[in-house]
Write an enzyme that holds these catalytic residues in place. Structure first.
Site, PDB file in Angstrom:
ATOM      1  CB  CYS A 117      56.334-155.119 -34.727  1.00 25.89           C
ATOM      2  SG  CYS A 117      55.528-156.622 -35.311  1.00 25.89           S
ATOM      3  CB  SER A 122      53.226-158.616 -37.983  1.00 21.99           C
ATOM      4  OG  SER A 122      52.349-159.017 -39.019  1.00 21.99           O
ATOM      5  CG  ASP A 123      53.340-152.876 -41.681  1.00 22.24           C
ATOM      6  OD1 ASP A 123      52.255-153.069 -42.263  1.00 22.24           O
ATOM      7  OD2 ASP A 123      53.984-151.828 -41.800  1.00 22.24           O
ATOM      8  CB  CYS A 124      50.060-156.191 -44.037  1.00 21.34           C
ATOM      9  SG  CYS A 124      48.781-155.660 -42.873  1.00 21.34           S
ATOM     10  CB  ALA A 177      56.174-157.546 -40.960  1.00 18.59           C
TER      11      ALA A 177
END
Ligand SMILES: *[C@@H]1O[C@H](CO)[C@@H](O)[C@H](O)[C@H]1NC(C)=O
Ligand SMILES: *[C@@H]1O[C@H](CO)[C@@H](O)[C@H](O)[C@H]1NC(C)=O
Ligand SMILES: *[C@@H]1O[C@H](CO)[C@@H](O)[C@H](O)[C@H]1NC(C)=O
Ligand SMILES: *[C@@H]1O[C@H](CO)[C@@H](O)[C@H](O)[C@H]1NC(C)=O
Ligand SMILES: *[C@@H]1O[C@H](CO)[C@@H](O)[C@H](O)[C@H]1NC(C)=O
Ligand SMILES: *[C@@H]1O[C@H](CO)[C@@H](O)[C@H](O)[C@H]1NC(C)=O
Length: 746
Positions: free
Chosen positions: A224, A260-262, A264
């Site tokens: 995401c 999750s994107d890092c 995020a």
């Protein structure tokens, strides 16, 4: 099956005394606090279960990359891995078989690294967001601007990466879900951008690559994105992560985990510069977990997410925690993590890295993605190794092999720049560097190199210090210093070939320079990019790539605010719309690409072979339903389109058959045209005619209404083959409109 495997594993590790002993999930090794520690990318593992630390974060965008989960040797084995062109270049090849083979090769090398204890089994690639705006710093990580192209590219790549099953060679991750395509535009950044997207644009444009990944390719993981979509950060959005991804697309627990994107999750909480969607980091963690995010990646910003604190403060439930653990473990089961030394793919080792087949594939991929934008009077190909011929090779990347790799790279096994490739080919080279972004530049070395030479090859464009993660461009004009040097060289009355690196700049000013005879675009061509470029210029290979993006005039950036996500032109004001589907006045259009020959295309027209003139919508659907041909109605096949492409010139060449549809049916305004099918035909000899059947399905013909429903409409359909159009045909769909995919509302 996979759930069973986990239970068996746990049972095997638990002392058995008189019958089955189930793992103790409240007091034993799987009690909550051990699970809670494992909700992050750098998972500590559970030592009592023999589960060691596991780094979920590994990258392999176009080859095994330098990244946390991967450790590279200083020299010898595992000091290098094949570096293919970036996706924007392989996207230009329009060649699914090539993309799949690249995926097989990358994952084979990745698995060899993992088997040697140098990587893990989860790779957060591919990046399949449609390249909406030419300013985007990460556009080159994607295959292009068209959702249909990106979906097909994703299908081929994920198939190659994961393999045919049941065990995955590695687990792939489609990213970034959803509507992520902005790094920074003024004070708006990817960490706080709220993408306002209509339901129609969301379904028609932003989601198809993800539907392909999740529903149809069963990718092992989805990432995401940082941005919010219509007010809700993507990593905390139950509509995107559950209603659509898990339920509507049937991406079940067995299909694994959302990451999750890092950072995020940090930025969706109360962090400065973020969404401030929740009042605390703990509440943000809870919102994300409850929405359906199963693993929180933490890079560097803020502090590591403290899942235990969030859990103890009741921001998410035990059931959610257990579900996340199950999904993560399913992933490891699928990747054969528990299968022991005789498991599938455990035999891959150092001799599977940097093979001669991989080297050839990297070169072929670069050649396949090169696009010939202009070629006055067939100036190219040009023999440069003949006696007395000298070539001036001028520009910032003429002799810079590393620039051709782009972002998320690893170490290639060898480096070749255009200059070194030219010298290897026996060409006498006069090299001079040029400016990248400097606006003034001492031109004397370049001028003297050009004066000594009969042909000037100018290496222009931008690199990944100009466009990169967290950095968008503000202008798509040619850098002033490069343009002024090229203008100066053009005054010397030597023929000039311009070769462009990076994503697009507005070529209008150079199209007006009289001595610029030819323009090639190479994107980021990877480890053998220099050889590929020189092979194209000299005719060892024939360019047949097509632009996977629109080349806009530089005025586009003021007419289209970066933050405006709408695809359709405005009904008021001067908003021009985006992509070839809507934008009317490109410098070079999507699909443009010349050859060293010409092709004619025919659609069979004899009564026996001609394509039917009408189809009844009801009959199309009932045939598909009664034969149970497809799991989803948009995947129902439409009769294949037979074409014949004839090489009418004197040079053998590949040919990409592109089929666009247009017509006045469905919701207004009508798009200019939409790519509906394509196929790359390789090696058509002079005079040869090659038949091909373009495969498509009902979804290729459908349009999306304002609710987001995918609908097959009655009307007259015109199919345009190629751009400019080389052949066309029309057919009519009759009957009532039919909904192929009824879209769940938010
Ligand atoms: C890659 O293979 C080439 C031979 O094809 C060899 O020269 C080179 O040393 C190899 N590099 C690595 C790091 O294995
Ligand atoms: C010169 O280049 C051509 C391709 O343009 C190639 O076929 C030929 O082998 C080259 N000759 C030498 C001596 O390198
Ligand atoms: C392709 O056809 C055009 C128009 O007939 C002609 O001018 C051109 O020379 C041809 N190109 C090649 C490479 O044969
Ligand atoms: C599909 O079913 C229809 C009847 O609904 C039948 O006429 C047709 O031959 C079948 N097609 C295929 C490909 O099986
Ligand atoms: C997708 O999921 C829905 C709801 O769970 C179910 O009715 C449908 O049969 C599934 N479709 C496929 C093709 O798995
Ligand atoms: C379709 O092809 C015919 C010739 O076969 C031509 O007259 C017509 O202009 C073409 N239409 C389009 C939209 O290109």
């Amino acid at each position: 099956m996979a759930v069973l495997a986990i239970s068996l594993l746990l049972a095997a590790l638990t002392p058995v005394q008189g019958g089955v002993k189930y793992p103790d999930c409240t007091g034993g090794p799987l009690r909550s606090n051990k699970k809670l520690a494992n909700l992050v990318n750098n998972a500590p593992g559970i030592s009592r279960l023999g589960l060691s630390a596991y780094q979920w974060w590994n990258e392999a965008l176009h080859g095994v990359a330098h990244n946390r989960g991967i450790s590279w040797a200083q020299s010898g084995q595992f000091s290098a891995a094949t570096q293919f062109p970036q996706a924007i270049t392989t996207g230009a090849a329009f060649d699914d078989a090539l993309i799949e083979q690249i995926g097989v090769t990358i994952s084979t090398e990745a698995r060899a690294f993992a088997n040697a204890g140098r990587a893990h089994l989860d790779f957060w690639t591919p990046d399949v967001n449609p390249f909406r705006d030419p300013r985007w710093g990460r556009g080159h990580e994607t295959p292009g601007e068209d959702p249909y192209l990106n979906a097909r590219w994703a299908a081929a790549f994920v198939k190659g990466m994961q393999g045919p099953g049941p065990t995955h060679r590695v687990v792939a991750t489609c990213k970034h879900y959803a509507a992520y395509d902005l790094e920074n535009s003024g004070s708006t950044t990817r960490f706080n951008f709220n993408a306002k997207v209509t339901m129609q644009d969301l379904v028609e444009y932003y989601l198809p690559p993800f539907r392909q990944c999740a529903r149809d390719s069963k990718v092992g993981s989805i990432m995401c994105s940082y941005n919010a979509v219509n007010g809700v950060p993507a990593c905390a959005d139950p509509y995107l992560l559950d209603t659509i991804l898990r339920k509507h697309w049937n991406w079940t627990d067995e299909n694994q985990y959302v990451v999750s994107d890092c950072d995020a999750v940090y930025y969706l909480g109360n962090a400065n510069r973020g969404h401030r969607y929740k009042s605390s980091y703990a509440a943000a963690i809870g919102a994300s977990m409850e929405a359906g995010c199963d693993n929180m990646c933490w890079a560097t910003d803020g502090t590591q997410p403290n899942a235990a604190a969030a859990f103890n403060a009741k921001h998410f439930t035990q059931q959610t925690l257990d579900q996340a653990m199950v999904r993560q473990f399913q992933g490891l089961v699928k990747a054969g993590y528990f299968d022991g030394p005789n498991g599938m793919y455990r035999n891959l080792g150092p001799s599977d890295v940097n093979t001669s087949a991989a080297q050839k594939l990297a070169l072929r991929a670069a050649e396949a993605g090169i696009v010939l934008l202009k070629n006055d009077n067939n100036f190219l190909p040009v023999a440069l190794n003949t006696t007395g011929t000298q070539a001036a090779m001028i520009g910032f990347w003429a002799n810079a092999a590393d620039k051709m790799l782009g972002g998320y790279s690893g170490t290639p096994p060898f480096r070749d720049s255009p200059v070194s490739a030219a010298r290897t080919a026996g060409i006498t080279v006069n090299f001079a560097t040029g400016p990248l972004t400097q606006s003034s530049f001492d031109a004397s070395a370049a001028v003297s190199a050009a004066q000594k030479s009969s042909v000037v090859i100018f290496f222009a464009g931008i690199d990944n210090t100009v466009e990169k993660e967290s950095q968008d461009r503000t202008s798509i004009s040619w850098p002033a210093g490069q343009l002024s040097l090229l203008t100066r060289l053009s005054g010397l009355n030597k023929p000039i070939v311009v070769v462009k690196l990076g994503t697009h700049m507005d070529d209008t000013p150079i199209l007006a320079l009289p001595n610029v005879k030819a323009i090639l675009w190479a994107g980021y061509p990877g480890q053998s990019g220099g050889t590929a470029v020189m092979n194209s210029i000299t005719g060892v290979s024939a360019p047949a790539g097509r632009l996977p993006v629109t080349m806009y005039p530089s005025s586009f950036t003021s007419a289209a605010p970066y933050t405006n996500m709408a695809l359709r032109p405005g009904t008021t004001g001067n908003y021009p719309g985006r992509t070839y589907r809507w934008y009317k006045t490109p410098v070079f259009g999507f699909g443009h690409g010349l050859h060293y020959t010409n092709f004619s295309v025919s659609v069979p027209s004899s009564p026996e072979t001609s394509f039917p003139k009408t189809f009844a919508i009801e009959a199309l659907l009932s045939a598909c339903k009664s034969n149970n041909t497809a799991s989803y109605l948009d995947l129902c096949p439409f009769p294949s389109l037979p074409l014949s492409a004839t090489n009418t010139g004197a040079t053998a060449s590949d040919y990409v058959a592109l089929a666009f549809v247009k017509g006045e049916y469905g919701p207004q305004p009508y798009p200019i045209k939409t790519l509906a099918a394509y196929e790359r035909i390789s090696g058509i000899k002079p005079g040869e005619a090659r038949a091909v059947e373009l495969k498509w399905n009902l979804g290729s013909l459908a349009r999306v209404n304002e609710r987001g429903d995918t609908v097959l409409y009655p009307g007259k359909y015109t199919v345009l083959i190629d751009t400019p159009v080389l052949a066309n045909l029309s057919f009519t769909l009759t009957g009532e409109e039919a909904v192929l995919d009824r879209w769940p509302q938010a």
